[in-house]
Scaffold this active site. Sequence first.
Site, PDB file in Angstrom:
ATOM      1  N   HIS A 199       1.191  22.416   4.233  1.00  0.00           N
ATOM      2  CA  HIS A 199      -0.099  22.272   2.779  1.00  0.00           C
ATOM      3  C   HIS A 199      -1.127  23.780   3.109  1.00  0.00           C
ATOM      4  O   HIS A 199      -0.655  24.623   3.230  1.00  0.00           O
ATOM      5  CB  HIS A 199      -0.271  21.088   3.798  1.00  0.00           C
ATOM      6  CG  HIS A 199      -0.191  20.140   3.601  1.00  0.00           C
ATOM      7  ND1 HIS A 199       1.080  19.327   4.993  1.00  0.00           N
ATOM      8  CD2 HIS A 199       0.444  19.058   2.575  1.00  0.00           C
ATOM      9  CE1 HIS A 199       1.346  18.779   4.238  1.00  0.00           C
ATOM     10  NE2 HIS A 199       1.761  18.129   3.123  1.00  0.00           N
TER      11      HIS A 199
ATOM     12  N   ARG B 210       6.061  15.085  19.446  1.00  0.00           N
ATOM     13  CA  ARG B 210       6.663  16.123  18.947  1.00  0.00           C
ATOM     14  C   ARG B 210       6.079  16.363  17.407  1.00  0.00           C
ATOM     15  O   ARG B 210       5.545  18.105  18.076  1.00  0.00           O
ATOM     16  CB  ARG B 210       7.991  16.516  19.285  1.00  0.00           C
ATOM     17  CG  ARG B 210       8.514  16.626  20.855  1.00  0.00           C
ATOM     18  CD  ARG B 210       8.155  17.571  22.116  1.00  0.00           C
ATOM     19  NE  ARG B 210       8.197  17.342  22.941  1.00  0.00           N
ATOM     20  CZ  ARG B 210       8.154  16.751  23.921  1.00  0.00           C
ATOM     21  NH1 ARG B 210       8.166  15.216  23.403  1.00  0.00           N
ATOM     22  NH2 ARG B 210       8.866  16.449  24.752  1.00  0.00           N
TER      23      ARG B 210
ATOM     24  N   LYS C  97       6.785   3.991   3.644  1.00  0.00           N
ATOM     25  CA  LYS C  97       6.277   4.144   5.034  1.00  0.00           C
ATOM     26  C   LYS C  97       5.324   2.500   4.800  1.00  0.00           C
ATOM     27  O   LYS C  97       4.387   1.832   5.143  1.00  0.00           O
ATOM     28  CB  LYS C  97       4.755   5.124   4.634  1.00  0.00           C
ATOM     29  CG  LYS C  97       5.140   6.093   5.184  1.00  0.00           C
ATOM     30  CD  LYS C  97       5.068   6.196   7.246  1.00  0.00           C
ATOM     31  CE  LYS C  97       5.584   7.263   7.669  1.00  0.00           C
ATOM     32  NZ  LYS C  97       5.886   7.148   9.201  1.00  0.00           N
TER      33      LYS C  97
ATOM     34  N   VAL D 202       0.862  15.146  14.707  1.00  0.00           N
ATOM     35  CA  VAL D 202       0.064  13.214  15.238  1.00  0.00           C
ATOM     36  C   VAL D 202       0.291  13.129  16.359  1.00  0.00           C
ATOM     37  O   VAL D 202      -0.359  13.148  16.977  1.00  0.00           O
ATOM     38  CB  VAL D 202       0.165  12.505  13.984  1.00  0.00           C
ATOM     39  CG1 VAL D 202      -0.500  11.244  14.545  1.00  0.00           C
ATOM     40  CG2 VAL D 202      -0.150  12.992  13.050  1.00  0.00           C
TER      41      VAL D 202
ATOM     42  N   TRP E  64      -3.241  29.851  -4.642  1.00  0.00           N
ATOM     43  CA  TRP E  64      -2.496  28.538  -5.590  1.00  0.00           C
ATOM     44  C   TRP E  64      -3.393  28.089  -6.152  1.00  0.00           C
ATOM     45  O   TRP E  64      -4.739  27.101  -6.206  1.00  0.00           O
ATOM     46  CB  TRP E  64      -1.840  27.671  -4.863  1.00  0.00           C
ATOM     47  CG  TRP E  64      -0.761  28.625  -3.838  1.00  0.00           C
ATOM     48  CD1 TRP E  64      -0.380  29.902  -4.503  1.00  0.00           C
ATOM     49  CD2 TRP E  64       0.217  27.595  -3.503  1.00  0.00           C
ATOM     50  NE1 TRP E  64       0.894  29.767  -3.342  1.00  0.00           N
ATOM     51  CE2 TRP E  64       1.443  28.926  -2.603  1.00  0.00           C
ATOM     52  CE3 TRP E  64       0.542  26.149  -3.667  1.00  0.00           C
ATOM     53  CZ2 TRP E  64       2.285  28.803  -1.960  1.00  0.00           C
ATOM     54  CZ3 TRP E  64       2.303  25.758  -2.750  1.00  0.00           C
ATOM     55  CH2 TRP E  64       2.505  27.160  -2.040  1.00  0.00           C
TER      56      TRP E  64
ATOM     57  N   GLY F  78       7.076  10.151  18.141  1.00  0.00           N
ATOM     58  CA  GLY F  78       7.302  11.259  17.426  1.00  0.00           C
ATOM     59  C   GLY F  78       5.995  11.969  18.017  1.00  0.00           C
ATOM     60  O   GLY F  78       5.304  12.642  17.566  1.00  0.00           O
TER      61      GLY F  78
ATOM     62  N   ASN G 297      -5.585  13.578   4.851  1.00  0.00           N
ATOM     63  CA  ASN G 297      -5.273  14.780   5.098  1.00  0.00           C
ATOM     64  C   ASN G 297      -5.356  16.049   6.475  1.00  0.00           C
ATOM     65  O   ASN G 297      -6.432  15.795   6.676  1.00  0.00           O
ATOM     66  CB  ASN G 297      -5.455  16.029   4.019  1.00  0.00           C
ATOM     67  CG  ASN G 297      -5.510  15.699   2.124  1.00  0.00           C
ATOM     68  OD1 ASN G 297      -3.981  15.392   2.201  1.00  0.00           O
ATOM     69  ND2 ASN G 297      -5.307  16.563   1.944  1.00  0.00           N
TER      70      ASN G 297
ATOM     71  N   TYR H 151       9.275   8.776   0.468  1.00  0.00           N
ATOM     72  CA  TYR H 151       8.157   8.396   1.966  1.00  0.00           C
ATOM     73  C   TYR H 151       7.279   7.401   1.574  1.00  0.00           C
ATOM     74  O   TYR H 151       7.767   6.519   2.482  1.00  0.00           O
ATOM     75  CB  TYR H 151       7.656  10.152   2.103  1.00  0.00           C
ATOM     76  CG  TYR H 151       6.732   9.725   3.077  1.00  0.00           C
ATOM     77  CD1 TYR H 151       7.263  10.269   4.306  1.00  0.00           C
ATOM     78  CD2 TYR H 151       5.503   9.751   3.059  1.00  0.00           C
ATOM     79  CE1 TYR H 151       5.907  10.433   5.211  1.00  0.00           C
ATOM     80  CE2 TYR H 151       4.356   9.981   4.090  1.00  0.00           C
ATOM     81  CZ  TYR H 151       5.094   9.897   5.189  1.00  0.00           C
ATOM     82  OH  TYR H 151       3.847  10.276   5.978  1.00  0.00           O
TER      83      TYR H 151
ATOM     84  N   ARG I 139     -10.094  18.068  -1.908  1.00  0.00           N
ATOM     85  CA  ARG I 139      -9.776  17.785  -0.767  1.00  0.00           C
ATOM     86  C   ARG I 139     -10.228  17.757   0.271  1.00  0.00           C
ATOM     87  O   ARG I 139     -11.362  17.706   0.895  1.00  0.00           O
ATOM     88  CB  ARG I 139      -8.613  18.422  -0.722  1.00  0.00           C
ATOM     89  CG  ARG I 139      -7.252  18.727  -1.156  1.00  0.00           C
ATOM     90  CD  ARG I 139      -6.405  17.507  -1.706  1.00  0.00           C
ATOM     91  NE  ARG I 139      -4.966  17.972  -2.816  1.00  0.00           N
ATOM     92  CZ  ARG I 139      -5.700  18.021  -4.118  1.00  0.00           C
ATOM     93  NH1 ARG I 139      -6.612  17.342  -4.839  1.00  0.00           N
ATOM     94  NH2 ARG I 139      -4.430  18.040  -5.143  1.00  0.00           N
TER      95      ARG I 139
ATOM     96  N   PRO J  20      -3.990   8.121   7.862  1.00  0.00           N
ATOM     97  CA  PRO J  20      -4.846   9.309   7.861  1.00  0.00           C
ATOM     98  C   PRO J  20      -4.652  10.093   6.678  1.00  0.00           C
ATOM     99  O   PRO J  20      -3.554   9.781   6.131  1.00  0.00           O
ATOM    100  CB  PRO J  20      -4.047   9.962   9.074  1.00  0.00           C
ATOM    101  CG  PRO J  20      -3.046   8.942  10.001  1.00  0.00           C
ATOM    102  CD  PRO J  20      -2.943   8.589   8.859  1.00  0.00           C
TER     103      PRO J  20
ATOM    104  N   SER K 201       0.396   7.841   5.437  1.00  0.00           N
ATOM    105  CA  SER K 201      -0.486   8.741   5.190  1.00  0.00           C
ATOM    106  C   SER K 201      -0.506   8.262   3.870  1.00  0.00           C
ATOM    107  O   SER K 201      -0.517   7.446   3.267  1.00  0.00           O
ATOM    108  CB  SER K 201       0.101  10.303   4.995  1.00  0.00           C
ATOM    109  OG  SER K 201       0.799  10.217   3.687  1.00  0.00           O
ATOM    110  N   SER K 202      -2.366   9.036   3.368  1.00  0.00           N
ATOM    111  CA  SER K 202      -3.054   8.510   2.369  1.00  0.00           C
ATOM    112  C   SER K 202      -1.750   8.232   1.060  1.00  0.00           C
ATOM    113  O   SER K 202      -1.957   8.345   0.433  1.00  0.00           O
ATOM    114  CB  SER K 202      -3.959   9.451   2.124  1.00  0.00           C
ATOM    115  OG  SER K 202      -3.499  10.192   1.890  1.00  0.00           O
ATOM    116  N   CYS K 203      -0.786   9.215   1.236  1.00  0.00           N
ATOM    117  CA  CYS K 203       0.439   9.098  -0.246  1.00  0.00           C
ATOM    118  C   CYS K 203       0.427   8.197  -0.825  1.00  0.00           C
ATOM    119  O   CYS K 203       1.354   7.681  -1.663  1.00  0.00           O
ATOM    120  CB  CYS K 203       1.054  10.373  -0.058  1.00  0.00           C
ATOM    121  SG  CYS K 203       1.904   9.867   1.191  1.00  0.00           S
TER     122      CYS K 203
END
Length: 318
Positions: free
Chosen positions: A184, A17, A145, A20, A207, A15, A170, A141, A214, A168, A112-114
Amino acid sequence: MKATIDKDANILIAGARGLVGAGILRKLKREGFSRILAPTHAELDYLNQSVVHEYFSKNRINLVFFAAAKVGGILANNKFQADFLYENLMMATNTIHAAANYGVDKFLFLGSSCIYPKLAPQPIREDSLLTSSLEPTNEGYAIAKIAGLKLCEMYQRQYGKNFISAMPTNLYGPGDNFHPEHSHVIPGMMRRFHEAKLNGLKEVVVWGTGKPMREFLHVDDLADALLMVLEKYEGAETINVGSGVDCTIRELAEMMKSVTGFTGKLVFDASKPDGTPRKILEISKLKALGEFSPRPLAQGLAETYRWALENKVFDSAR
Ligand code: GDP
């Protein structure tokens, strides 16, 4: 595993490209690593098991940074859950299994943290994984992960493989997606403030209420941390990588004003979703590994804005 990696180790960045992977590539080049493999998607399709195995059998890979992923904002994640689950799961299992078969010395899997439960106590500790339900909009997703990080953990426990994972917070920085709606908050806001300044607008719409908090980490600071993690971390449990500092969306918008030079007013659009009230990772495991001092957010934003201008990212909607 010794604490310093040989400069002539064969290192695969899966990955390379992406946001990260490109950050990791810049870091490894700066550090003088000479044998970096950064195949494009066309050169190596991680969805194809036999292609992945052939690649590992031909290249004697010592170390892997696994930053390949199908990613998207909340809209795409929710709408294409099957694609996000299938593709991320296939890429992870194909690569981890090939790495195990072909004698990779160390494998660092990124998520990711999600992956953490929707209602995990803040700051989020690594051991809150799988303690309650996920955020439904990115379940596909997240499940992929979680499977990837568990596969690394189980290869470590069952076969003694030095396979680890890091999660990681955000991220932002050069190479981010600056699309007006599908990005984001940092790149999305940066574009809006920039365009408002150019068009002489009197106000910019932010928004939500501006109250959510965050945590943000510059992708080059992430890359510094990941090299340290690859060198020093050996735990079976995943390790969080964050800045340890969070701010409100209102504070971020104020910083964005001064970074872009927009002098008008901020207007908060409460009809847009706030999302979770706070999301920050607990990073004491990372800090125990060694010195980590990520740049202040205002500095990182200014650098990212300069990069975006130089690379003309605002000239087209990407
Ligand atoms: P999240 O961390 O998963 O909620 O993802 P985002 O980065 O998309 O949003 C973070 C917060 O920023 C949310 O409260 C958004 O409502 C708020 N926000 C304010 N302006 C923007 C914007 O222009 N784009 C995005 N994506 N979020 C924004």
